[in-house]
Write an enzyme that holds these catalytic residues in place. Sequence first.
Site, PDB file in Angstrom:
ATOM      1  N   THR A  11     130.909  89.334 111.059  1.00  0.00           N
ATOM      2  CA  THR A  11     131.706  90.329 111.924  1.00  0.00           C
ATOM      3  C   THR A  11     132.259  90.060 113.243  1.00  0.00           C
ATOM      4  O   THR A  11     132.951  90.552 114.094  1.00  0.00           O
ATOM      5  CB  THR A  11     130.936  91.715 112.213  1.00  0.00           C
ATOM      6  N   VAL A  14     134.044  84.284 115.679  1.00  0.00           N
ATOM      7  CA  VAL A  14     133.999  82.833 115.052  1.00  0.00           C
ATOM      8  C   VAL A  14     133.716  83.072 113.343  1.00  0.00           C
ATOM      9  O   VAL A  14     134.418  82.495 112.542  1.00  0.00           O
ATOM     10  CB  VAL A  14     132.955  82.040 115.313  1.00  0.00           C
ATOM     11  N   ARG A  39     123.422  96.507 113.421  1.00  0.00           N
ATOM     12  CA  ARG A  39     124.311  97.668 113.891  1.00  0.00           C
ATOM     13  C   ARG A  39     125.756  97.569 112.768  1.00  0.00           C
ATOM     14  O   ARG A  39     126.303  98.533 112.759  1.00  0.00           O
ATOM     15  CB  ARG A  39     125.181  97.035 115.142  1.00  0.00           C
ATOM     16  N   CYS A 129     132.178  74.464 121.833  1.00  0.00           N
ATOM     17  CA  CYS A 129     133.340  74.378 121.526  1.00  0.00           C
ATOM     18  C   CYS A 129     134.083  73.225 122.411  1.00  0.00           C
ATOM     19  O   CYS A 129     134.845  72.437 122.239  1.00  0.00           O
ATOM     20  CB  CYS A 129     134.049  75.624 121.721  1.00  0.00           C
ATOM     21  N   SER A 159     138.048  84.033 124.506  1.00  0.00           N
ATOM     22  CA  SER A 159     137.686  84.207 123.019  1.00  0.00           C
ATOM     23  C   SER A 159     136.550  83.387 122.921  1.00  0.00           C
ATOM     24  O   SER A 159     135.568  83.899 121.987  1.00  0.00           O
ATOM     25  CB  SER A 159     138.724  83.878 122.056  1.00  0.00           C
ATOM     26  N   LYS A 213     126.169  71.100 128.707  1.00  0.00           N
ATOM     27  CA  LYS A 213     126.373  70.719 127.205  1.00  0.00           C
ATOM     28  C   LYS A 213     127.296  69.496 126.919  1.00  0.00           C
ATOM     29  O   LYS A 213     127.098  68.635 125.994  1.00  0.00           O
ATOM     30  CB  LYS A 213     126.883  71.869 126.476  1.00  0.00           C
ATOM     31  N   ARG A 235     136.123  79.554 133.465  1.00  0.00           N
ATOM     32  CA  ARG A 235     136.517  80.458 132.499  1.00  0.00           C
ATOM     33  C   ARG A 235     137.953  80.833 133.181  1.00  0.00           C
ATOM     34  O   ARG A 235     138.000  81.193 134.223  1.00  0.00           O
ATOM     35  CB  ARG A 235     135.789  81.665 132.458  1.00  0.00           C
ATOM     36  N   HIS A 242     140.860  76.521 124.358  1.00  0.00           N
ATOM     37  CA  HIS A 242     140.447  75.879 125.659  1.00  0.00           C
ATOM     38  C   HIS A 242     141.148  74.518 126.076  1.00  0.00           C
ATOM     39  O   HIS A 242     141.527  73.770 125.004  1.00  0.00           O
ATOM     40  CB  HIS A 242     138.787  75.265 125.620  1.00  0.00           C
ATOM     41  N   ASN A 318     139.316  76.948 120.340  1.00  0.00           N
ATOM     42  CA  ASN A 318     137.973  77.074 120.545  1.00  0.00           C
ATOM     43  C   ASN A 318     137.296  77.661 119.395  1.00  0.00           C
ATOM     44  O   ASN A 318     136.182  77.405 119.095  1.00  0.00           O
ATOM     45  CB  ASN A 318     137.522  77.481 121.726  1.00  0.00           C
TER      46      ASN A 318
HETATM   47  P1  A2P Z   1     127.521  92.531 114.944  1.00  0.00           P
HETATM   48  O1  A2P Z   1     128.675  92.317 115.076  1.00  0.00           O
HETATM   49  O2  A2P Z   1     126.723  93.195 114.012  1.00  0.00           O
HETATM   50  O3  A2P Z   1     126.977  92.396 116.402  1.00  0.00           O
HETATM   51  P2  A2P Z   1     130.722  87.598 118.513  1.00  0.00           P
HETATM   52  O4  A2P Z   1     130.481  86.185 118.858  1.00  0.00           O
HETATM   53  O5  A2P Z   1     131.933  87.854 118.459  1.00  0.00           O
HETATM   54  O6  A2P Z   1     130.077  88.715 119.696  1.00  0.00           O
HETATM   55  O7  A2P Z   1     130.040  87.771 117.390  1.00  0.00           O
HETATM   56  C1  A2P Z   1     128.367  87.495 117.268  1.00  0.00           C
HETATM   57  C2  A2P Z   1     128.072  87.744 115.790  1.00  0.00           C
HETATM   58  O8  A2P Z   1     126.672  87.754 115.720  1.00  0.00           O
HETATM   59  C3  A2P Z   1     128.269  89.125 115.172  1.00  0.00           C
HETATM   60  O9  A2P Z   1     128.870  88.979 113.863  1.00  0.00           O
HETATM   61  C4  A2P Z   1     127.256  89.977 115.327  1.00  0.00           C
HETATM   62  O10 A2P Z   1     126.908  90.973 114.499  1.00  0.00           O
HETATM   63  C5  A2P Z   1     126.173  88.697 115.207  1.00  0.00           C
HETATM   64  N1  A2P Z   1     124.916  89.255 115.528  1.00  0.00           N
HETATM   65  C6  A2P Z   1     124.543  89.664 117.040  1.00  0.00           C
HETATM   66  N2  A2P Z   1     123.331  89.694 117.011  1.00  0.00           N
HETATM   67  C7  A2P Z   1     122.705  89.693 115.768  1.00  0.00           C
HETATM   68  C8  A2P Z   1     121.405  89.773 115.121  1.00  0.00           C
HETATM   69  N3  A2P Z   1     120.358  90.077 116.082  1.00  0.00           N
HETATM   70  N4  A2P Z   1     121.291  89.376 113.876  1.00  0.00           N
HETATM   71  C9  A2P Z   1     122.264  89.183 113.157  1.00  0.00           C
HETATM   72  N5  A2P Z   1     123.621  88.824 113.527  1.00  0.00           N
HETATM   73  C10 A2P Z   1     123.694  89.000 114.971  1.00  0.00           C
END
Ligand code: A2P
Length: 338
Positions: A11, A14, A39, A129, A159, A213, A235, A242, A318
């Site tokens: 979700t 990336v 969530r 990245c 992003s 890094k 940033r 980037h 990135n």
């Molecule tokens: P979720 O959308 O349910 O929070 P971004 O870098 O765009 O913030 O995305 C981070 C990704 O990592 C999202 O898909 C997020 O899911 C997922 N994520 C964050 N915390 C967890 C967790 N504890 N377990 C699994 N996936 C996670």
Amino acid sequence: MYESIAVVGATGAVGSIVLELLDKRNFPYKTIKFLASKRSAGKTIIFKGQSHTVEESTPEAFVGVQLAIASTPDETARDLLPDAVKRGTLVIDESGYWRMDPDVPLVVPEINAAAAKNAPKGIISSPNCSTTQLVMAVKPLHDYGKAKRIVVSTYQAVSGAGMLGTADLENGIRAIAEGREQTVECFPYPIAGNCIPQIGSPKEQGYTSEELKLLYETRKILGDDSIKVCPTAVRVPVVNCHSESILVETERKITVSKARELFAAMPGVVVQDDLDNRGQGQYPMPYFCSGRDEVFIGRIREDLSCDTGLAFWCVCDNLRKGAATNAVQIAEYLQYGA
Ligand code: A2P
């Protein structure tokens, strides 16, 4: 062909591009799972025209999964991935958590693809990245002239901080237009109309985690601990891609024309370099590189302060080569070989 693959963090900023690339590049598999945090469990993702339900990334979710591409926060990668590996999953991880572990290969396929085959922990890391585009640019110069020292200043898009980073910039621009104070959720300060010279947490000698890094990951990928790197990571209020101002000092002098030739021969690199192009200079810019998988290089010039130094400007999406594309390329290498 992998029987079953999973996209972890499906979700996220990336993860959603990983999905797009798996589809566009026809990555072969029989079944696919979409995992994210609790969530998102139960949400729907449309992939290849079909709707799929997002599952929570529990250890049990990996049972039967042969390959996972994970794009999650570091803490999630730390806690979750060993449980996935215990269930037989090979993980390509985009987080920062495992990259410097000596038993975890850190892979940019154009540079060290074969390292992906030796993953004793069952985890293969994809670099940060800002490192990926740096090493893609430095590699051909290093092979030809041995890089001794790199000075790199980054101009990093919002992003890179995930969906919340993008929301901070969008909300900030709206607030400025409406004459309101900016409120921020992701960054420590307003990002619209601003530059923030801190990415990551404070570390030794006044550098940030993001800057270090650029030092340690570069050495690991290029396999040369003698390379010196002086990084500054900033940033900037750019939506995506980037940019980096890079100065490389080499043992053997590299002329501008030789550098152009070396960059042009590097797979995945595109040279856009014509400062005096009938009044409209040609060089890479983040606005135009978004959505592209290559690393773009321009403004190539000799360093006026050092006999064997070369300065240039480098831009890369990135979220793509800096993250999703690199991870999918690793998966493709495991699948098809070189
Ligand atoms: P979720 O959308 O349910 O929070 P971004 O870098 O765009 O913030 O995305 C981070 C990704 O990592 C999202 O898909 C997020 O899911 C997922 N994520 C964050 N915390 C967890 C967790 N504890 N377990 C699994 N996936 C996670």
